[in-house]
Scaffold this motif. Structure first.
Motif: not given
Length: 262
Positions: A15-16, A22-28, A115-118
């Motif tokens: 879904a995300a 939006s997905f990429a921006l939230m990861v960043v 939250r995988l980016g963190r």
């Protein structure tokens, strides 16, 4: 249990991912937020060479091990802190009538894959510190044990905080104190804290076994508080005891729950 969790998490991930920008921006944005903690450490060491006797790379090692364990839990189980919302709204009943454990359903409810980016950032810091430090390779087996122990301890803390919300249904800050608050403690060497506080997070709430006690073993350092050497290896046992305690608390919370009738 693992398969069910993965299926539920994958549903929210799809879904995300339907909105890639939006997905990429939230990861960043997640990476930028997490990087602020690292920036604080850099600022500290811009004005000093050691912090409570630990070098910059040693502090980054302690930060990386605790940070990796915490961000994995933040990704996988942090939604447990939303239990009070479901209790107040009367939607918790729906989790109890489904043929899947309530714990798994709550943990995956509105799963946030960004939250995988963190997680990646914490892993990068840990990798850098391992490369920068001149460590005894014979002690490096402890590093994955530290991360696994930290994952269990932080997951247990989230579960305890969730269980407590069955009693305090309008106190979400309790979860933050148990989880995000304790994570802040593990970002720095415990030698910067008072002896009484360190005793509390060693013998009562075993945060010292996330990265401090085993970290001293990996770094080849003595404990400035004088704890015996065998304490460096008690992390898995401490994590198991806390996990069993959290499981019992969760079961008691479920039994105490009274339906809203909705």
């Amino acid at each position: 249990m693992v398969r069910t969790y993965a299926l539920l998490a994958w549903t929210w991930t799809r879904a995300a991912a339907a909105y890639p920008a939006s997905f990429a921006l939230m990861v960043v944005l997640g990476c930028v937020t997490a990087a602020l903690d690292i920036a604080v450490i850099m600022v500290v060491f811009a004005n000093t060479t050691t912090l409570a006797g630990f070098s910059r790379d040693e502090v980054l090692f302690l930060y990386g091990t605790a940070g990796l364990a915490f961000t994995i839990c933040d990704l996988l189980v942090s939604n447990l802190d939303r239990i009070s919302q479901h209790i107040r709204a009367g939607t918790f009943d729906t989790f109890l009538i489904r043929p899947v454990g309530a714990w798994i359903q709550i943990a995956t409810d509105r799963f946030v894959p960004t939250r995988l980016g963190r997680v990646a950032l914490a892993a990068t810091v840990l990798g850098y510190s391992l490369g920068a430090l001149d460590l005894d390779w014979r002690r490096l087996w402890m590093v994955p044990v530290m991360v696994a122990t930290g994952v269990v301890i932080f997951s247990a803390l989230w579960t305890l905080a969730g269980a407590l919300q069955f009693l305090l249904t309008d106190a979400p800050e309790v979860s933050s104190a148990f989880t995000y608050g304790t994570q802040q403690l593990t970002q720095y060497p415990f030698s910067v804290y008072s002896r009484d506080l360190v005793r509390g997070v060693t013998y009562v709430l075993p945060l010292a076994f996330v990265n401090w006690q085993p970290g001293l073993y990996v770094l080849g350092r003595d404990d400035p508080f004088g704890t015996p050497g065998f304490m460096r290896f008690l992390g898995p046992a401490a994590a198991l005891v806390l996990a069993l305690t959290a499981g019992l608390a969760w079961r008691r919370g479920i039994r105490r729950y009274r339906s809203t009738g909705s």
